[in-house]
Each structure stands twice: as structure tokens, then as C-alpha cells.
Design a protein around this motif. Structure first.
Motif, mmCIF file in Angstrom:
data_model
loop_
_atom_site.group_PDB
_atom_site.id
_atom_site.type_symbol
_atom_site.label_atom_id
_atom_site.label_comp_id
_atom_site.label_asym_id
_atom_site.label_seq_id
_atom_site.Cartn_x
_atom_site.Cartn_y
_atom_site.Cartn_z
ATOM 1 N N ASP A 131 0.685 -40.402 24.594
ATOM 2 C CA ASP A 131 0.697 -40.775 23.429
ATOM 3 C C ASP A 131 0.044 -40.334 22.204
ATOM 4 O OD1 ASP A 131 3.162 -41.889 21.139
ATOM 5 O OD2 ASP A 131 1.001 -42.604 20.817
ATOM 6 N N VAL A 132 -1.181 -39.959 22.940
ATOM 7 C CA VAL A 132 -2.400 -39.182 22.202
ATOM 8 C C VAL A 132 -2.226 -37.916 22.616
ATOM 9 C CG1 VAL A 132 -5.019 -38.639 23.073
ATOM 10 C CG2 VAL A 132 -4.394 -41.230 22.546
ATOM 11 N N CYS A 133 -1.833 -37.240 23.692
ATOM 12 C CA CYS A 133 -2.225 -36.220 23.670
ATOM 13 C C CYS A 133 -0.537 -35.828 23.251
ATOM 14 C CB CYS A 133 -0.806 -35.964 25.414
ATOM 15 S SG CYS A 133 -1.921 -36.598 26.571
ATOM 16 N N LEU A 134 0.336 -36.499 22.648
ATOM 17 C CA LEU A 134 1.164 -35.467 21.761
ATOM 18 C C LEU A 134 0.874 -35.056 20.859
ATOM 19 C CD1 LEU A 134 4.820 -37.697 23.900
ATOM 20 C CD2 LEU A 134 4.207 -35.005 23.622
ATOM 21 N N LYS A 135 -0.152 -36.719 20.013
ATOM 22 C CA LYS A 135 -0.661 -36.468 18.796
ATOM 23 C C LYS A 135 -1.525 -35.123 18.246
ATOM 24 C CE LYS A 135 -4.439 -39.810 18.536
ATOM 25 N NZ LYS A 135 -5.103 -39.992 18.101
ATOM 26 N N GLU A 136 -2.231 -35.156 19.835
ATOM 27 C CA GLU A 136 -3.686 -34.403 19.464
ATOM 28 C C GLU A 136 -2.903 -32.295 19.877
ATOM 29 O OE1 GLU A 136 -6.128 -34.896 18.233
ATOM 30 O OE2 GLU A 136 -5.688 -37.258 18.531
ATOM 31 N N ARG A 137 -1.515 -32.999 20.299
ATOM 32 C CA ARG A 137 -1.167 -31.429 20.081
ATOM 33 C C ARG A 137 -1.418 -30.713 21.775
ATOM 34 N NH1 ARG A 137 1.718 -33.662 17.140
ATOM 35 N NH2 ARG A 137 2.663 -32.528 14.923
ATOM 36 N N ARG A 138 -2.144 -31.459 22.910
ATOM 37 C CA ARG A 138 -2.189 -31.397 23.488
ATOM 38 C C ARG A 138 -0.896 -31.000 24.585
ATOM 39 N NH1 ARG A 138 -7.088 -35.482 23.297
ATOM 40 N NH2 ARG A 138 -8.808 -34.892 22.293
ATOM 41 N N ARG A 139 -1.421 -30.815 25.587
ATOM 42 C CA ARG A 139 0.091 -30.012 26.878
ATOM 43 C C ARG A 139 0.043 -31.430 27.570
ATOM 44 N NH1 ARG A 139 0.463 -24.808 29.927
ATOM 45 N NH2 ARG A 139 -0.804 -24.429 28.245
ATOM 46 N N LEU A 140 1.230 -32.241 27.336
ATOM 47 C CA LEU A 140 1.796 -33.407 28.465
ATOM 48 C C LEU A 140 3.312 -32.974 29.528
ATOM 49 C CD1 LEU A 140 1.387 -36.310 28.366
ATOM 50 C CD2 LEU A 140 3.719 -36.704 27.086
ATOM 51 N N VAL A 141 2.699 -32.393 30.688
ATOM 52 C CA VAL A 141 4.177 -32.686 31.411
ATOM 53 C C VAL A 141 3.990 -33.266 32.412
ATOM 54 C CG1 VAL A 141 4.471 -31.111 33.415
ATOM 55 C CG2 VAL A 141 3.051 -29.639 31.599
ATOM 56 N N LEU A 142 6.192 -33.618 32.132
ATOM 57 C CA LEU A 142 6.116 -35.230 32.673
ATOM 58 C C LEU A 142 6.829 -35.034 33.919
ATOM 59 C CD1 LEU A 142 7.380 -37.628 29.321
ATOM 60 C CD2 LEU A 142 5.007 -37.345 30.298
ATOM 61 N N ALA A 143 7.190 -35.217 35.265
ATOM 62 C CA ALA A 143 7.789 -34.939 36.197
ATOM 63 C C ALA A 143 8.220 -35.958 36.744
ATOM 64 C CB ALA A 143 6.412 -34.946 37.559
ATOM 65 N N VAL A 144 9.796 -36.437 36.047
ATOM 66 C CA VAL A 144 10.593 -37.218 35.646
ATOM 67 C C VAL A 144 11.377 -37.797 37.170
ATOM 68 C CG1 VAL A 144 11.048 -37.921 32.750
ATOM 69 C CG2 VAL A 144 12.295 -35.906 33.995
ATOM 70 N N ARG A 145 11.820 -38.730 37.601
ATOM 71 C CA ARG A 145 12.529 -38.472 38.102
ATOM 72 C C ARG A 145 14.022 -40.153 38.316
ATOM 73 N NH1 ARG A 145 16.116 -39.076 42.845
ATOM 74 N NH2 ARG A 145 15.629 -41.289 42.050
ATOM 75 N N GLU A 146 15.058 -39.660 38.211
ATOM 76 C CA GLU A 146 16.027 -40.384 38.373
ATOM 77 C C GLU A 146 17.386 -39.873 38.420
ATOM 78 O OE1 GLU A 146 17.272 -42.792 39.420
ATOM 79 O OE2 GLU A 146 15.916 -44.162 38.386
ATOM 80 N N SER A 147 18.211 -40.302 39.305
ATOM 81 C CA SER A 147 19.725 -39.849 39.457
ATOM 82 C C SER A 147 20.857 -40.325 39.808
ATOM 83 C CB SER A 147 19.229 -38.493 40.568
ATOM 84 O OG SER A 147 20.476 -37.674 40.505
#
Ligand SMILES: Cc1cc2nc3c(=O)[nH]c(=O)nc-3n(C[C@H](O)[C@H](O)[C@H](O)COP(=O)(O)O)c2cc1C
Length: 212
Positions: A131-147
Motif C-alpha cells: 500500500d505504501v509503494c502505491l501511495k508513494e508511487r514506487r515500483r510494486l510488482v505482483l507475481a500473482v498465481r491462480e488458475s
């Protein structure tokens, strides 16, 4: 010297309880070996420990984040740049926007953690740091996994993407002729780290051209 003034990038790696623990392990090892990374905050969710026991045959008696980091890093002593953080410690450095950080990778990222990030819940350190990364406009990478993916999963990915996060599904490419599962994980993780700002020169690059 404070952590923030250490030379090199100051990054966070979080591992959550989605399938794909091998990607989290590979990312940890590559980030620890990378001289461009000066400081690595490492957070593992409680459920990620359970999945790592299942998928990586990490011993059942591995309980703490520090023990799991040692098991995943496969090196001793652990590099000084690694800092293990407790997922329940909401007062840790990365919970504050005032802490100078260069970005965060969640690998693998469960649908539960994705949902929490998409809705700004910040119920544990991983969710709060994202949440901090998003509000501070810092890079956030999510390697999501579901199928397969439900409409809820897809909406949550869209919400994070619209907020500036990068959705990078655990979805290996098949055109690089990886010969083993290990090679496929490493190639995928190389692309993942490139999206975090760490291009991997040893990674496969499509040469272009045609076969006619
Ligand atoms: C062996 C195993 C595999 C799992 N695989 C996934 C998965 O691929 N994606 C997912 O979203 N959840 C998966 N889960 C469920 C998550 O672990 C569960 O939703 C958990 O609450 C996620 O919590 P966390 O995000 O705090 O780690 C798996 C659970 C187990 C035990």
C-alpha cells in the motif's frame, strides 16, 4: 550509516501462500547475489511457509522467517544485506512511506494478498508495505498465481494495475527452449526482476528474424 543511505537499491521481497514457492526462492537467491541490491527486506506470510513445506520440501520444523530465509537462500552465513521482517510487525521500516525504498516484489502473490492490496486493507506488513509503494508511487510488482481466474481476481488485478502496480502472473514463456523446470523458473524470475528495475543480461532474449 542508515539503511536508507546504504549504496545500492533498497528493495523488499515478500513471499505469500500461492503456489510457486520456487519463484520466491529463485528471486531471493538472485536478489541476494545481485551487487546492484544494497539492502533487501524479506517478509514471508504464515501461509507461504506452509506452501514452501509442500512444494520445496522445506522442513516442517522451519517456523520463523529467519529460518525460512536461510532454507530458501541456500547460503550460510546469510548476506548482511538481508533483513528478515515479521509479517505481523506493522511497525517495521517498510510500513512507513518515510522509509526510503526503491520498490517491492511479491512473489508468488496469492489472490488473498492481491485482494487486500487492491482494497487497501493493510492488515499485515506485506499488505501495508505494498500500500505504501502505491501511495508513494514506487515500483510494486505482483507475481500473482491462480488458475482459473474469477471475475473477482481479474477486477482486483485491474484495480492494482490502475493504481500503478505491475501485475506479472507466474506464467512462464515457452519459446526460450528451457530444458528443465529449474531453467524455466530462472528464466521467468529473470523477467520478473527486470520489471522491478533489474535487467538480467544473462536472460534469454528473443533474437528476432524468421525461419523462412
Ligand atoms: C499447497 C497450497 C497451494 C496454494 N496455492 C494457491 C495459489 O496458487 N493461489 C492462491 O491464491 N492461493 C493458493 N493457496 C491458498 C493460500 O495459501 C491462502 O489463500 C492463504 O490464505 C493466502 O494467504 P497469504 O496471502 O497471507 O499468504 C494455496 C494453499 C496451499 C496450501
Amino acid at each position: 550509516m542508515t539503511e536508507a543511505s546504504t549504496s545500492g537499491l533498497n528493495l523488499t521481497l515478500a513471499v505469500t501462500g500461492a503456489s510457486g514457492a520456487a519463484v520466491g526462492r529463485c528471486a531471493l537467491q538472485m536478489l541476494l547475489a545481485d551487487p546492484r541490491v544494497g539492502h533487501l527486506n524479506f517478509v514471508v506470510s504464515r501461509h507461504a511457509r506452509r506452501v514452501a513445506q509442500e512444494e520445496l520440501t522445506v522442513a516442517d520444523n522451519v517456523q520463523s522467517a529467519a529460518e525460512l530465509a536461510a532454507a530458501l537462500a541456500e547460503c550460510r552465513p546469510l548476506p548482511a544485506k538481508l533483513r528478515n521482517l515479521d509479517p505481523e510487525d506493522i511497525a517495521a521500516n517498510i510500513a512507513s512511506g518515510s522509509y526510503a525504498s526503491d520498490g517491492m516484489l511479491v512473489a508468488p502473490c496469492s489472490m488473498g494478498t492481491l485482494a487486500a492490496i487492491a482494497h487497501g486493507l493493510s492488515n499485515n506488513l506485506i499488505e501495508r508495505a505494498a500500500d505504501v509503494c502505491l501511495k508513494e508511487r514506487r515500483r510494486l510488482v505482483l507475481a500473482v498465481r491462480e488458475s482459473p481466474l474469477s471475475v473477482i481476481h481479474l477486477r482486483n488485478m485491474l484495480a492494482v494495475s490502475e493504481a500503478g502496480g505491475i501485475i506479472f502472473p507466474v506464467m512462464p514463456a515457452f519459446y526460450d527452449a528451457a530444458t528443465t523446470p529449474h531453467a524455466a523458473v530462472r528464466q521467468f524470475t529473470s523477467r520478473l526482476l527486470a520489471s522491478l528495475g533489474l535487467p538480467q543480461t544473462a536472460a534469454f532474449q528473443w533474437p528476432g528474424g524468421d525461419r523462412t
